[in-house]
Write a protein that holds these residues in place. Structure first.
Motif, PDB file in Angstrom:
ATOM      1  N   ALA A 133       0.838  -1.208   0.000  1.00  0.00           N
ATOM      2  CA  ALA A 133       0.000   0.000   0.000  1.00  0.00           C
ATOM      3  C   ALA A 133       0.872   1.256   0.000  1.00  0.00           C
ATOM      4  O   ALA A 133       0.583   2.222  -0.724  1.00  0.00           O
ATOM      5  CB  ALA A 133      -0.931  -0.010   1.210  1.00  0.00           C
ATOM      6  N   ALA A 134       1.941   1.249   0.787  1.00  0.00           N
ATOM      7  CA  ALA A 134       2.853   2.400   0.813  1.00  0.00           C
ATOM      8  C   ALA A 134       3.525   2.572  -0.549  1.00  0.00           C
ATOM      9  O   ALA A 134       3.703   3.697  -1.029  1.00  0.00           O
ATOM     10  CB  ALA A 134       3.896   2.220   1.916  1.00  0.00           C
ATOM     11  N   LYS A 135       3.879   1.466  -1.170  1.00  0.00           N
ATOM     12  CA  LYS A 135       4.513   1.527  -2.499  1.00  0.00           C
ATOM     13  C   LYS A 135       3.557   2.134  -3.522  1.00  0.00           C
ATOM     14  O   LYS A 135       3.950   2.980  -4.326  1.00  0.00           O
ATOM     15  CB  LYS A 135       4.938   0.120  -2.928  1.00  0.00           C
ATOM     16  CG  LYS A 135       5.717   0.092  -4.227  1.00  0.00           C
ATOM     17  CD  LYS A 135       6.189  -1.309  -4.540  1.00  0.00           C
ATOM     18  CE  LYS A 135       5.102  -2.027  -5.286  1.00  0.00           C
ATOM     19  NZ  LYS A 135       5.439  -3.371  -5.701  1.00  0.00           N
ATOM     20  N   GLN A 136       2.301   1.739  -3.461  1.00  0.00           N
ATOM     21  CA  GLN A 136       1.313   2.303  -4.387  1.00  0.00           C
ATOM     22  C   GLN A 136       1.110   3.793  -4.132  1.00  0.00           C
ATOM     23  O   GLN A 136       0.943   4.570  -5.091  1.00  0.00           O
ATOM     24  CB  GLN A 136      -0.011   1.550  -4.261  1.00  0.00           C
ATOM     25  CG  GLN A 136       0.054   0.158  -4.843  1.00  0.00           C
ATOM     26  CD  GLN A 136      -1.254  -0.592  -4.667  1.00  0.00           C
ATOM     27  OE1 GLN A 136      -2.238  -0.045  -4.180  1.00  0.00           O
ATOM     28  NE2 GLN A 136      -1.264  -1.857  -5.056  1.00  0.00           N
ATOM     29  N   MET A 137       1.129   4.205  -2.864  1.00  0.00           N
ATOM     30  CA  MET A 137       0.981   5.629  -2.559  1.00  0.00           C
ATOM     31  C   MET A 137       2.145   6.437  -3.131  1.00  0.00           C
ATOM     32  O   MET A 137       1.953   7.527  -3.678  1.00  0.00           O
ATOM     33  CB  MET A 137       0.883   5.837  -1.047  1.00  0.00           C
ATOM     34  CG  MET A 137      -0.420   5.355  -0.465  1.00  0.00           C
ATOM     35  SD  MET A 137      -0.473   5.389   1.324  1.00  0.00           S
ATOM     36  CE  MET A 137      -0.176   7.081   1.678  1.00  0.00           C
ATOM     37  N   GLN A 160       3.994   5.613  -5.717  1.00  0.00           N
ATOM     38  CA  GLN A 160       3.852   5.610  -7.176  1.00  0.00           C
ATOM     39  C   GLN A 160       2.811   6.633  -7.621  1.00  0.00           C
ATOM     40  O   GLN A 160       3.005   7.350  -8.608  1.00  0.00           O
ATOM     41  CB  GLN A 160       3.475   4.214  -7.671  1.00  0.00           C
ATOM     42  CG  GLN A 160       4.639   3.244  -7.631  1.00  0.00           C
ATOM     43  CD  GLN A 160       4.236   1.834  -8.020  1.00  0.00           C
ATOM     44  OE1 GLN A 160       3.063   1.455  -7.892  1.00  0.00           O
ATOM     45  NE2 GLN A 160       5.205   1.052  -8.470  1.00  0.00           N
ATOM     46  N   ARG A 161       1.698   6.706  -6.909  1.00  0.00           N
ATOM     47  CA  ARG A 161       0.669   7.697  -7.247  1.00  0.00           C
ATOM     48  C   ARG A 161       1.180   9.120  -7.059  1.00  0.00           C
ATOM     49  O   ARG A 161       0.893  10.006  -7.863  1.00  0.00           O
ATOM     50  CB  ARG A 161      -0.586   7.480  -6.403  1.00  0.00           C
ATOM     51  CG  ARG A 161      -1.255   6.166  -6.644  1.00  0.00           C
ATOM     52  CD  ARG A 161      -2.415   6.310  -7.616  1.00  0.00           C
ATOM     53  NE  ARG A 161      -2.857   5.033  -8.088  1.00  0.00           N
ATOM     54  CZ  ARG A 161      -3.822   4.292  -7.549  1.00  0.00           C
ATOM     55  NH1 ARG A 161      -4.455   4.730  -6.503  1.00  0.00           N
ATOM     56  NH2 ARG A 161      -4.151   3.141  -8.065  1.00  0.00           N
ATOM     57  N   GLY A 207       3.163  14.156  -9.534  1.00  0.00           N
ATOM     58  CA  GLY A 207       4.251  15.102  -9.708  1.00  0.00           C
ATOM     59  C   GLY A 207       4.633  15.296 -11.166  1.00  0.00           C
ATOM     60  O   GLY A 207       5.115  16.362 -11.556  1.00  0.00           O
ATOM     61  N   ARG A 208       4.420  14.289 -11.987  1.00  0.00           N
ATOM     62  CA  ARG A 208       4.741  14.384 -13.411  1.00  0.00           C
ATOM     63  C   ARG A 208       3.732  15.258 -14.155  1.00  0.00           C
ATOM     64  O   ARG A 208       3.992  15.743 -15.227  1.00  0.00           O
ATOM     65  CB  ARG A 208       4.750  12.990 -14.033  1.00  0.00           C
ATOM     66  CG  ARG A 208       5.924  12.188 -13.625  1.00  0.00           C
ATOM     67  CD  ARG A 208       5.952  10.885 -14.373  1.00  0.00           C
ATOM     68  NE  ARG A 208       6.778   9.938 -13.636  1.00  0.00           N
ATOM     69  CZ  ARG A 208       6.596   8.650 -13.604  1.00  0.00           C
ATOM     70  NH1 ARG A 208       5.616   8.107 -14.291  1.00  0.00           N
ATOM     71  NH2 ARG A 208       7.379   7.881 -12.917  1.00  0.00           N
ATOM     72  N   GLY A 209       2.566  15.366 -13.591  1.00  0.00           N
ATOM     73  CA  GLY A 209       1.572  16.241 -14.179  1.00  0.00           C
ATOM     74  C   GLY A 209       0.515  15.578 -14.929  1.00  0.00           C
ATOM     75  O   GLY A 209       0.144  14.759 -15.495  1.00  0.00           O
TER      76      GLY A 209
END
Length: 139
Positions: A125-129, A131-132, A137-139
């Motif tokens: 779950a932390a990894k998915q957070m 990644q999101r 941040g990329r826009g």
């Protein structure tokens, strides 16, 4: 607490539970061991878990995971079984068997397995957070 710190906390939980699983497996494997290097029958081993704390902004402590501080031998009594023909039988014909109860070991095994899975789910779950957050941040 930073988001990345949760990886370390979940990782410490998985490491501790993996050690617990190893000890349970060793206990099951030695459930009938009547001779050890130290002499006498095998004694059940259990881990001692302790909360791992870090100083939090200089004002106290915050949880940072778990660690295994020791592996101790269970002091509960051994099982005496009357088997006069056994090579380790005493003068009265009793053999001291390990204090390993397979039912308790299997319950502990399920608990350790579930705890490991919970830590793995928290890690994921932390990894998915993260990644999101990177995608945002990329826009």
């Amino acid at each position: 607490m930073s988001l990345f710190k949760s990886f370390g906390i979940s990782g410490s939980g998985m490491t501790a539970e993996r050690l617990r699983l190893d000890l349970i497996s060793n206990n099951i494997a030695n459930a009938h061991t009547t001779r050890t290097r130290e002499g006498g029958p095998y004694r059940r081993e259990v881990p001692v878990f302790a909360q791992y704390l870090e100083r939090f902004r200089g004002r106290g402590f915050a949880g940072a995971g778990v660690r295994v501080t020791a592996v101790v031998k269970d002091p509960s009594p051994l099982r005496a079984v009357h088997e006069p023909e056994h090579p380790d039988a005493d003068a009265a014909g009793f053999v001291q068997y390990p204090n390993v109860d397979l039912n308790r070991e299997f319950v502990d095994l399920m608990g350790a397995s579930r705890a490991y899975e919970a830590n793995a789910a928290a890690f994921d779950a932390a990894k998915q957070m993260v990644q999101r957050a990177l995608e945002l941040g990329r826009g």
